[in-house]
Design an enzyme around this catalytic site. Structure first.
Site, PDB file in Angstrom:
ATOM      1  N   GLN A  50     -31.683 -19.290  -0.344  1.00 16.25           N
ATOM      2  CA  GLN A  50     -32.389 -19.517  -1.570  1.00 16.25           C
ATOM      3  C   GLN A  50     -32.211 -20.972  -2.256  1.00 16.25           C
ATOM      4  OE1 GLN A  50     -33.284 -15.939  -4.114  1.00 16.25           O
ATOM      5  NE2 GLN A  50     -31.402 -15.409  -3.054  1.00 16.25           N
TER       6      GLN A  50
ATOM      7  N   ASP B 250     -29.297 -26.530  -2.122  1.00 14.14           N
ATOM      8  CA  ASP B 250     -28.102 -27.462  -1.685  1.00 14.14           C
ATOM      9  C   ASP B 250     -28.127 -27.664  -0.290  1.00 14.14           C
ATOM     10  OD1 ASP B 250     -26.018 -25.019  -2.740  1.00 14.14           O
ATOM     11  OD2 ASP B 250     -26.096 -25.676  -0.717  1.00 14.14           O
TER      12      ASP B 250
ATOM     13  N   SER C 177     -28.295 -12.663  -7.596  1.00 14.76           N
ATOM     14  CA  SER C 177     -28.609 -11.862  -8.477  1.00 14.76           C
ATOM     15  C   SER C 177     -29.674 -10.770  -8.157  1.00 14.76           C
ATOM     16  CB  SER C 177     -28.850 -12.379  -9.880  1.00 14.76           C
ATOM     17  OG  SER C 177     -30.093 -13.054  -9.525  1.00 14.76           O
TER      18      SER C 177
ATOM     19  N   TYR D 104     -34.129 -32.817 -11.187  1.00 19.00           N
ATOM     20  CA  TYR D 104     -33.795 -32.729  -9.895  1.00 19.00           C
ATOM     21  C   TYR D 104     -32.902 -34.110  -9.274  1.00 19.00           C
ATOM     22  CZ  TYR D 104     -36.211 -28.218  -9.479  1.00 19.00           C
ATOM     23  OH  TYR D 104     -36.536 -27.100  -9.759  1.00 19.00           O
TER      24      TYR D 104
ATOM     25  N   ASN E 129     -20.938  -9.844  -3.366  1.00 17.78           N
ATOM     26  CA  ASN E 129     -21.530 -10.429  -4.629  1.00 17.78           C
ATOM     27  C   ASN E 129     -20.285 -10.379  -5.741  1.00 17.78           C
ATOM     28  OD1 ASN E 129     -23.509 -12.038  -5.572  1.00 17.78           O
ATOM     29  ND2 ASN E 129     -23.824 -10.318  -7.029  1.00 17.78           N
ATOM     30  N   LEU E 130     -20.060 -11.424  -6.673  1.00 16.02           N
ATOM     31  CA  LEU E 130     -19.213 -11.114  -7.726  1.00 16.02           C
ATOM     32  C   LEU E 130     -19.126  -9.752  -8.356  1.00 16.02           C
ATOM     33  CD1 LEU E 130     -17.126 -12.765  -8.748  1.00 16.02           C
ATOM     34  CD2 LEU E 130     -18.546 -13.738 -10.471  1.00 16.02           C
ATOM     35  N   GLU E 131     -20.495  -9.417  -8.768  1.00 18.86           N
ATOM     36  CA  GLU E 131     -20.514  -8.075  -9.258  1.00 18.86           C
ATOM     37  C   GLU E 131     -21.921  -7.494  -8.687  1.00 18.86           C
ATOM     38  OE1 GLU E 131     -20.866 -10.523 -12.127  1.00 18.86           O
ATOM     39  OE2 GLU E 131     -23.060 -10.835 -11.671  1.00 18.86           O
TER      40      GLU E 131
ATOM     41  N   HIS F 226     -36.664 -21.732  -0.209  1.00 27.14           N
ATOM     42  CA  HIS F 226     -37.027 -22.360  -1.593  1.00 27.14           C
ATOM     43  C   HIS F 226     -36.797 -23.991  -1.540  1.00 27.14           C
ATOM     44  CE1 HIS F 226     -36.122 -18.320  -3.763  1.00 27.14           C
ATOM     45  NE2 HIS F 226     -37.272 -18.356  -3.063  1.00 27.14           N
TER      46      HIS F 226
ATOM     47  N   ALA G  38     -17.072 -15.046  -3.050  1.00 28.34           N
ATOM     48  CA  ALA G  38     -17.467 -15.196  -1.687  1.00 28.34           C
ATOM     49  C   ALA G  38     -16.433 -15.826  -0.858  1.00 28.34           C
ATOM     50  CB  ALA G  38     -18.906 -16.117  -1.847  1.00 28.34           C
TER      51      ALA G  38
HETATM   52  C1  BV8 Z   1     -43.914 -16.769  -5.274  1.00 25.54           C
HETATM   53  C2  BV8 Z   1     -35.592 -23.382  -6.283  1.00 25.54           C
HETATM   54  C3  BV8 Z   1     -46.497 -15.865  -4.510  1.00 25.54           C
HETATM   55  C4  BV8 Z   1     -35.875 -24.230  -7.601  1.00 25.54           C
HETATM   56  C5  BV8 Z   1     -35.837 -21.122  -7.157  1.00 25.54           C
HETATM   57  C6  BV8 Z   1     -43.112  -9.966  -7.110  1.00 25.54           C
HETATM   58  C7  BV8 Z   1     -43.523 -10.656  -5.750  1.00 25.54           C
HETATM   59  C8  BV8 Z   1     -43.738 -12.067  -5.743  1.00 25.54           C
HETATM   60  C9  BV8 Z   1     -43.325 -12.870  -6.628  1.00 25.54           C
HETATM   61  C10 BV8 Z   1     -43.298 -12.360  -7.767  1.00 25.54           C
HETATM   62  C11 BV8 Z   1     -42.847 -11.123  -8.333  1.00 25.54           C
HETATM   63  N1  BV8 Z   1     -42.666 -10.817  -9.505  1.00 25.54           N
HETATM   64  C12 BV8 Z   1     -42.616 -11.989  -9.942  1.00 25.54           C
HETATM   65  C13 BV8 Z   1     -42.865 -12.984  -8.918  1.00 25.54           C
HETATM   66  C14 BV8 Z   1     -42.882 -14.366  -9.459  1.00 25.54           C
HETATM   67  C15 BV8 Z   1     -41.561 -15.125  -9.129  1.00 25.54           C
HETATM   68  C16 BV8 Z   1     -40.197 -14.471  -9.550  1.00 25.54           C
HETATM   69  O1  BV8 Z   1     -39.915 -13.773  -8.771  1.00 25.54           O
HETATM   70  N2  BV8 Z   1     -40.102 -14.638 -10.669  1.00 25.54           N
HETATM   71  C17 BV8 Z   1     -38.847 -13.747 -11.266  1.00 25.54           C
HETATM   72  C18 BV8 Z   1     -38.085 -14.627 -12.390  1.00 25.54           C
HETATM   73  C19 BV8 Z   1     -39.278 -12.438 -11.904  1.00 25.54           C
HETATM   74  N3  BV8 Z   1     -41.304 -15.691  -7.830  1.00 25.54           N
HETATM   75  C20 BV8 Z   1     -42.028 -16.722  -7.409  1.00 25.54           C
HETATM   76  O2  BV8 Z   1     -42.586 -17.536  -8.425  1.00 25.54           O
HETATM   77  C21 BV8 Z   1     -41.775 -16.929  -5.931  1.00 25.54           C
HETATM   78  N4  BV8 Z   1     -43.033 -17.590  -5.277  1.00 25.54           N
HETATM   79  O3  BV8 Z   1     -44.055 -15.455  -5.666  1.00 25.54           O
HETATM   80  O4  BV8 Z   1     -45.185 -16.819  -4.404  1.00 25.54           O
HETATM   81  C22 BV8 Z   1     -45.863 -15.036  -3.480  1.00 25.54           C
HETATM   82  C23 BV8 Z   1     -46.049 -13.514  -3.567  1.00 25.54           C
HETATM   83  C24 BV8 Z   1     -45.754 -12.758  -3.044  1.00 25.54           C
HETATM   84  C25 BV8 Z   1     -45.342 -13.112  -1.822  1.00 25.54           C
HETATM   85  C26 BV8 Z   1     -44.908 -14.248  -1.532  1.00 25.54           C
HETATM   86  C27 BV8 Z   1     -45.220 -15.333  -2.332  1.00 25.54           C
HETATM   87  C28 BV8 Z   1     -41.066 -18.520  -6.081  1.00 25.54           C
HETATM   88  C29 BV8 Z   1     -39.606 -18.223  -6.378  1.00 25.54           C
HETATM   89  C30 BV8 Z   1     -38.832 -19.226  -6.079  1.00 25.54           C
HETATM   90  C31 BV8 Z   1     -38.322 -20.317  -7.442  1.00 25.54           C
HETATM   91  N5  BV8 Z   1     -37.414 -21.308  -7.232  1.00 25.54           N
HETATM   92  N6  BV8 Z   1     -35.227 -22.113  -6.754  1.00 25.54           N
HETATM   93  C32 BV8 Z   1     -34.713 -24.857  -8.095  1.00 25.54           C
HETATM   94  O5  BV8 Z   1     -33.421 -24.389  -7.482  1.00 25.54           O
HETATM   95  O6  BV8 Z   1     -34.627 -25.671  -8.790  1.00 25.54           O
HETATM   96  S1  BV8 Z   1     -35.519 -19.667  -7.864  1.00 25.54           S
HETATM   97  C33 BV8 Z   1     -33.784 -19.807  -8.078  1.00 25.54           C
HETATM   98  O7  BV8 Z   1     -33.254 -18.623  -8.672  1.00 25.54           O
HETATM   99  C34 BV8 Z   1     -32.894 -19.982  -6.813  1.00 25.54           C
HETATM  100  O8  BV8 Z   1     -33.410 -20.509  -5.701  1.00 25.54           O
HETATM  101  C35 BV8 Z   1     -32.737 -18.569  -6.406  1.00 25.54           C
HETATM  102  O9  BV8 Z   1     -33.702 -18.333  -5.704  1.00 25.54           O
HETATM  103  C36 BV8 Z   1     -33.202 -17.658  -7.584  1.00 25.54           C
HETATM  104  C37 BV8 Z   1     -32.262 -16.711  -7.811  1.00 25.54           C
HETATM  105  O10 BV8 Z   1     -31.096 -17.225  -8.117  1.00 25.54           O
HETATM  106  P1  BV8 Z   1     -29.777 -16.954  -7.567  1.00 25.54           P
HETATM  107  O11 BV8 Z   1     -29.630 -17.681  -6.131  1.00 25.54           O
HETATM  108  O12 BV8 Z   1     -29.804 -15.267  -7.244  1.00 25.54           O
HETATM  109  O13 BV8 Z   1     -28.858 -17.213  -8.411  1.00 25.54           O
HETATM  110  P2  BV8 Z   1     -28.480 -16.297  -9.856  1.00 25.54           P
HETATM  111  O14 BV8 Z   1     -27.775 -17.257 -10.932  1.00 25.54           O
HETATM  112  O15 BV8 Z   1     -29.663 -15.639 -10.385  1.00 25.54           O
HETATM  113  O16 BV8 Z   1     -27.301 -15.189  -9.447  1.00 25.54           O
HETATM  114  C38 BV8 Z   1     -26.171 -15.733  -8.865  1.00 25.54           C
HETATM  115  C39 BV8 Z   1     -25.326 -14.560  -8.282  1.00 25.54           C
HETATM  116  O17 BV8 Z   1     -24.108 -14.926  -7.663  1.00 25.54           O
HETATM  117  C40 BV8 Z   1     -24.936 -13.535  -9.419  1.00 25.54           C
HETATM  118  O18 BV8 Z   1     -25.267 -12.142  -8.864  1.00 25.54           O
HETATM  119  C41 BV8 Z   1     -23.479 -13.805  -9.473  1.00 25.54           C
HETATM  120  O19 BV8 Z   1     -22.946 -12.504  -9.722  1.00 25.54           O
HETATM  121  C42 BV8 Z   1     -23.069 -13.899  -8.029  1.00 25.54           C
HETATM  122  N7  BV8 Z   1     -22.109 -14.971  -8.170  1.00 25.54           N
HETATM  123  C43 BV8 Z   1     -21.540 -16.129  -8.956  1.00 25.54           C
HETATM  124  N8  BV8 Z   1     -20.582 -16.505  -8.539  1.00 25.54           N
HETATM  125  C44 BV8 Z   1     -19.974 -15.841  -7.256  1.00 25.54           C
HETATM  126  C45 BV8 Z   1     -21.112 -14.920  -6.863  1.00 25.54           C
HETATM  127  N9  BV8 Z   1     -20.817 -14.263  -5.968  1.00 25.54           N
HETATM  128  C46 BV8 Z   1     -20.006 -14.311  -5.080  1.00 25.54           C
HETATM  129  N10 BV8 Z   1     -19.089 -15.363  -5.462  1.00 25.54           N
HETATM  130  C47 BV8 Z   1     -18.961 -16.041  -6.554  1.00 25.54           C
HETATM  131  N11 BV8 Z   1     -18.055 -16.947  -6.643  1.00 25.54           N
END
Ligand code: BV8
Length: 238
Positions: free
Chosen positions: A88, A91, A174, A53, A198-200, A106, A216
């Site tokens: 989410q 930054d 995503s 971090y 979104n990009l895709e 987050h 974006a």
């Molecule tokens: C929780 C901070 C209890 C850290 C992050 C069901 C219900 C509830 C929870 C869960 C569930 N199933 C599973 C869970 C648990 C878990 C979860 O979801 N796991 C996943 C992996 C399955 N969730 C949790 O643990 C959360 N807490 O559940 O607490 C609870 C239960 C119920 C109700 C409330 C609470 C906590 C999750 C938070 C984790 N922390 N970030 C850090 O940053 O270091 S997560 C991190 O990944 C990000 O913060 C973001 O939130 C997340 C997803 O990332 P994205 O932002 O979507 O980025 P990604 O790279 O994936 O995608 C980028 C997208 O942009 C792509 O689509 C791409 O095509 C597009 N793109 C790229 N370039 C461009 C573009 N679009 C436009 N223009 C461009 N140029």
């Protein structure tokens, strides 16, 4: 007036040079996000997590908001409280672009969390050297970032805004992480119009009413122009 909730993810900051989590470069300093963004990882190996971090916090000094962040700030300037941005991202690019109606569900890289007294001071320095908490003096500061398995911030406020909105717009995410990934389904269930910029197309829980693929920095300013001209047209009709 049209109430709009915007959810943003890493994709909105990608063109500013902030790496996304799940793109080709989806590794952070060689780590899988799920491996370092957990309380267990912090317990097991605090120095690796703190260094991870610290590196990302320092990198913030080298990036600036892009046209997408600026367009959302411009929209807030025009419609004020009718827009809420839920990010989410940890930054500070939305703030630096001028957004104020903003929720960091987050947490934030530029804030620390004291495990001794619970305070959340604004924070710009490294945490690896275990600095003292400005409020209680204890040396138990961690990043104020919500890790996997931890409760995101302001969920009630976010859910109330989503169900009361006229439009829910998902930008640069995503749809991989819950509960954020569930907001499109919540919006849809309450008859809120849903838009994806979104990009895709993401693997969303339910299909968006209007899904636009592209960068974006192009899609967001164009969408903001559309919203503002529709409001002007509506105002002229009244
Ligand atoms: C929780 C901070 C209890 C850290 C992050 C069901 C219900 C509830 C929870 C869960 C569930 N199933 C599973 C869970 C648990 C878990 C979860 O979801 N796991 C996943 C992996 C399955 N969730 C949790 O643990 C959360 N807490 O559940 O607490 C609870 C239960 C119920 C109700 C409330 C609470 C906590 C999750 C938070 C984790 N922390 N970030 C850090 O940053 O270091 S997560 C991190 O990944 C990000 O913060 C973001 O939130 C997340 C997803 O990332 P994205 O932002 O979507 O980025 P990604 O790279 O994936 O995608 C980028 C997208 O942009 C792509 O689509 C791409 O095509 C597009 N793109 C790229 N370039 C461009 C573009 N679009 C436009 N223009 C461009 N140029």
């Amino acid at each position: 007036m049209t109430r709009i909730v915007v959810l943003t993810g890493a994709g909105i900051s990608a063109e500013s040079g902030v790496p996304t989590f799940r793109g080709a470069d989806g590794l952070w300093e060689g780590h899988l996000i799920e491996d370092v963004a957990t309380p267990e990882a912090y317990e097991r190996d605090p120095d690796t997590v703190l260094a991870f971090y610290d590196a990302r916090r320092r990198a913030l000094r080298t990036v600036v908001p892009n046209a997408a962040h600026l367009a959302l700030a411009r929209l807030e300037g025009a419609i004020g409280g009718d827009l809420l941005v839920v990010t989410q991202n940890v930054d500070d690019l939305h703030e630096r672009a001028g957004s104020r109606n903003l929720v960091h569900m987050h947490g934030e890289l530029r804030r620390a969390l004291c495990l001794a007294c619970g305070s959340r001071p604004a924070w710009d320095e490294d945490l690896i050297d275990r600095p003292a908490c400005p409020d209680c003096g204890e040396r138990m500061l961690r990043p104020d970032v919500v890790w996997f398995g931890e409760m995101p911030y302001e969920l009630g406020r976010i859910e109330n805004a989503v169900v009361a909105a006229d439009v829910f717009v998902s930008i640069g995410t995503s749809g991989a992480v819950y509960p954020a990934a569930g907001y499109v389904a919540l919006a849809s269930a309450f008859g809120v119009r849903t838009v994806e910029l979104n990009l895709e197309p993401s693997d969303a829980a339910v299909p968006f009413d209007d899904a636009r693929a592209g960068r974006a920095s192009e899609l967001v300013p164009a969408w903001v122009d559309e919203v503002l001209s529709a409001r002007r047209a509506g105002a002229e009709r009244r």
